[in-house]
Design an enzyme around this catalytic site. Structure first.
Site, PDB file in Angstrom:
ATOM      1  N   TYR A 147      10.009  -6.786   3.392  1.00 13.27           N
ATOM      2  CA  TYR A 147       9.742  -6.738   4.833  1.00 13.27           C
ATOM      3  C   TYR A 147       8.861  -7.902   5.268  1.00 13.27           C
ATOM      4  CZ  TYR A 147       5.462  -4.221   3.299  1.00 13.27           C
ATOM      5  OH  TYR A 147       4.303  -3.841   2.684  1.00 13.27           O
ATOM      6  N   HIS A 162       3.867   1.098  -3.821  1.00  6.55           N
ATOM      7  CA  HIS A 162       2.420   1.271  -3.965  1.00  6.55           C
ATOM      8  C   HIS A 162       2.152   2.412  -4.951  1.00  6.55           C
ATOM      9  CE1 HIS A 162       1.290  -1.254  -0.442  1.00  6.55           C
ATOM     10  NE2 HIS A 162       2.492  -0.910  -0.013  1.00  6.55           N
TER      11      HIS A 162
END
Ligand SMILES: [Fe+2]
Lengths: 240, 188
Positions: A147, A162
């Site tokens: 992104y 993450h």
């Protein structure tokens, strides 16, 4: 007050293994990195203990991000698995591993992510598991997309997941990101490149694992995570 | 500090980024103790950046002993055992809100051998490539004077580690990441 209990601390990270807080290429560090050097403190009881959160926090589909909604999310189905170890190679068992990620189009299901990539009604992107007795964990999810972000002209984050880990002690707490092999976006990403030691940087990159793929179902990526190991000798506080 | 042969290299830290709530927000995160616990206090404040602006996408985590100074952990000299205080978790987690505010519900920890009562704190946020760590100490606590960690902190900055009374059952602990009144952070 009673005398302090001698405690063996955790070894400090070698130089270059973790990013510096002040890293101007990542612009958000500018007003957030402390200006003063931290005070180096020895580990006492609060630092060598930590929350041993395990199964009580797990919901039935927390380990499989493709089954959290009525339909299946779009994207490449993958298994992300590995072992959590300390730097002496000892397994870290029964420890909570939390993940969050963008959908296959690179969009987060978050109110503040508003770049024009589609949301997926069948994907939230949050998961959690607990390592088993030998430190192993496994998630099923979809491969997140890359992104754009406003850090610099034409900045793109490489695809990543993450990860948050507790380990067995406050000092072992780690939040990191897992990347995918051979991503052409690594070279321009200041967050990935904030880790000074190039070898350490590669430890954030998962390995494609053909053996672990599920035929006719999912690709597999192995991501082992290494937390700090323990000093051998307990420290005794000076006292009168 | 060099790595000796055979030791595994550590996995590096990375920022939590701005969307951490997808993975880390727990409905009961701020509840170190359940609502209605005798002696319950609220500890909270605002997380500020170096421009004095609130950080609205941060996460505060806390870790502390129970009122007896005990941890439910094998490293506790008395051994791992559930706290005598029902529902005591020891761990708190609170995302900052639109005004940079965070708050936990807890009880004052007991003193530890040789240490004043305290709470360890981790701060995570976009723009922090690694967590920063600090400690909350309690106001009007005689043991602060002899606490070995506070003794290592420059006297003119030590006040950043001591919470302030903020009305009945409340303590205020603002965290300033950078600049004027910068909180003392600890390398653990
Ligand atoms: Fe991200």
């Amino acid at each position: 007050m009673t005398l302090p209990h001698p405690v063996a601390g955790y070894r400090p990270a070698p130089d270059g293994a973790h990013p510096p807080l002040d890293f101007p290429e990542y612009r958000s560090t500018g007003l957030r990195a402390p200006a003063q050097a931290p005070i180096v403190v020895r580990h006492r009881l609060t630092e060598v203990t930590g929350p041993l959160l395990a199964g009580e926090r797990l919901g039935p589909s927390d380990h499989d991000l493709t089954t959290q909604h009525a339909g299946e999310p779009l994207g490449q189905r993958i298994v992300v698995f590995g072992r959590v170890l300390d730097s002496d190679g000892r397994a870290v068992p029964d420890t909570l591993v939390e993940i969050w990620q963008a959908n296959a189009a690179g969009r987060y299901a978050h109110a503040r992510d508003n770049w024009p990539a589609p949301l997926d009604p069948n994907f939230t992107g949050g998961g959690r598991v607990v390592t088993d007795a030998t430190g192993n964990y496994s998630f099923t999810t979809i491969k997140p997309g890359a992104y754009p972000w406003g850090n610099h002209h034409n900045a793109w984050r490489p695809a990543h997941i993450h990860f948050s880990l507790f380990g067995r002690a406050f000092t072992q707490r780690l939040v990191t990101q897992m990347y995918f092999p051979d991503d052409p976006l690594f070279a321009q990403d200041p967050i990935f490149n904030s880790v000074p030691d190039p070898k350490a940087r590669q430890r954030m990159v998962a390995a494609f694992d053909l053996e672990a793929t599920r035929p006719e179902w999912a690709l597999a990526f192995r991501f082992d995570i290494v937390l700090r190991g323990r000093e051998q000798t307990p420290f005794e506080e000076p006292h009168e | 500090m060099s790595e000796s042969a055979g030791r595994l290299g550590l996995t590096p830290s990375q920022t939590v980024g701005p969307f951490l709530s997808i993975g880390l927000d727990w409905a009961d995160g701020p509840d170190v103790v359940p609502a209605g616990t005798p002696g319950e206090i609220r500890i909270g404040g605002v997380l500020y950046d170096g421009a004095g602006e609130p950080v609205t996408d941060g996460l505060i985590e806390t870790w502390q002993a129970d009122p007896d100074g005990h941890f439910d952990h094998p490293e506790d000299p008395r051994g791992a055992a559930a706290s005598s205080l029902p529902g005591f978790r020891g761990f708190g987690r609170a995302a900052t809100d639109g005004e940079g505010r965070w708050e936990i519900r807890t009880v004052k920890p007991g003193a530890l051998p040789g240490e004043a009562p305290h709470i360890d704190v981790s701060v995570f946020a976009r723009g922090l490539l690694d967590r920063v760590v600090t400690r909350i100490y309690f106001p009007d606590e005689a043991a602060n004077v002899t606490d070995p960690l506070l003794a290592e902190v420059p006297a003119d900055r030590a006040a950043t580690l001591v919470a302030r009374p903020d009305g009945p059952g409340r303590l205020r602990f603002d965290i300033r990441l950078q600049g004027d009144g910068e909180t003392v952070f600890l390398a653990v």
